[in-house]
Design an enzyme around this catalytic site. Structure first.
Site, short mmCIF file in Angstrom:
data_model
loop_
_atom_site.label_atom_id
_atom_site.label_comp_id
_atom_site.label_asym_id
_atom_site.label_seq_id
_atom_site.Cartn_x
_atom_site.Cartn_y
_atom_site.Cartn_z
N LYS A 1 38.76 -26.07 -11.58
CA LYS A 1 40.00 -26.83 -11.78
C LYS A 1 41.16 -25.87 -11.57
O LYS A 1 41.49 -25.07 -12.45
CB LYS A 1 40.04 -27.41 -13.20
CG LYS A 1 41.27 -28.26 -13.48
CD LYS A 1 41.21 -29.61 -12.79
CE LYS A 1 42.40 -30.50 -13.17
NZ LYS A 1 42.33 -31.82 -12.55
N GLY B 1 41.14 -31.50 -7.74
CA GLY B 1 42.59 -31.41 -7.63
C GLY B 1 43.31 -32.02 -8.81
O GLY B 1 42.71 -32.47 -9.79
#
Length: 240
Positions: A37, A111
């Site tokens: 992440k 994303g």
């Protein structure tokens, strides 16, 4: 496919749960998996974020890495600027993913929001990181009215940047889908030019981790280590 970028057509559409499901299915198939992440927004320090949630759902064998955290629920560039914190460049994201790929069979890069959300002052996006990695971008989309436009725009943005996409996964399929949801199943591939590769049931993130791991392969196409069939799913939910 050692690195797969997971992007959405927007925010709050089930991207983290889809990422977790792919991680769980791949781990069940015997692959070593990492979830990266790059930018976690909207959470203070010390609170488990999306990467940690993927480990909770997919299993402790999954490696979780978070590169930056910004407390306000905004685009990474805006959140970083308001917090007085450094932004992330595509090169930093790509370097972290490549490092994980050296020791894992599959790296999932999740994303923030949609494909073209800004990560830094120069306007770089997740698409720029995917280009540096030469990685395909999986699109997570909602099933409801409006998804044909946002998914098709995302697909066009990928093609305009020379990026490949294996397809689309529905991020939160309702238990009682309305007519728009059912029609969108058939229309999404024609509109976006991308195949359907799965549908994760609404509320799946609330399942007990053991239930989640057992069910995840049935939500995903074999190309994502699952057993889901687009043909069978469409037959089960006809437009009428």
């Amino acid at each position: 496919m050692s690195v797969l970028v997971v992007s959405g057509t927007g925010t709050e559409i089930g991207k983290t749960v889809v990422t977790s499901a792919i991680a769980a299915a791949a781990a069940a198939a015997g692959r070593s998996v990492a979830v990266l992440k790059p930018a976690q927004t909207g959470l203070p320090p010390g609170v488990p974020g999306d990467a940690a949630d993927a480990v909770r759902l997919a299993g402790p064998s999954v490696t979780a890495v978070e590169l930056a955290r910004y407390p306000e629920p905004l685009a990474p560039d805006t959140a970083a600027r308001r917090a007085g914190l450094p932004t992330l460049s595509p090169a930093e994201i790509a370097e972290a993913a490549a490092k994980l790929a050296a020791s894992h069979d599959l790296v999932l890069v999740e994303g923030a929001g949609g494909l073209l959300v800004r990560f830094d002052e120069a306007g770089h996006t997740l698409a720029d990181a995917a280009r540096l990695l030469d990685a395909p971008v999986l699109v997570v989309a909602p099933p409801a009215l409006g998804t044909l436009n946002s998914t098709t725009l995302t697909a066009e943005a990928l093609r305009a940047r020379g990026l490949a996409s294996p397809g689309v996964v529905i991020g939160s399929w309702p238990a009682d889908p309305d007519l728009a949801c059912r029609c969108n199943l058939a229309d999404l591939p024609a509109s976006s030019g991308l195949p359907l590769l799965g549908a994760v049931p609404e509320g799946s993130g609330g399942l007990a981790p053991e239930e989640f791991r057992a069910a995840a392969p049935a939500w995903l196409d074999p190309s994502l280590s699952g057993t889901w069939s687009a043909e069978s799913f469409l037959a089960a939910w006809p437009a009428g």
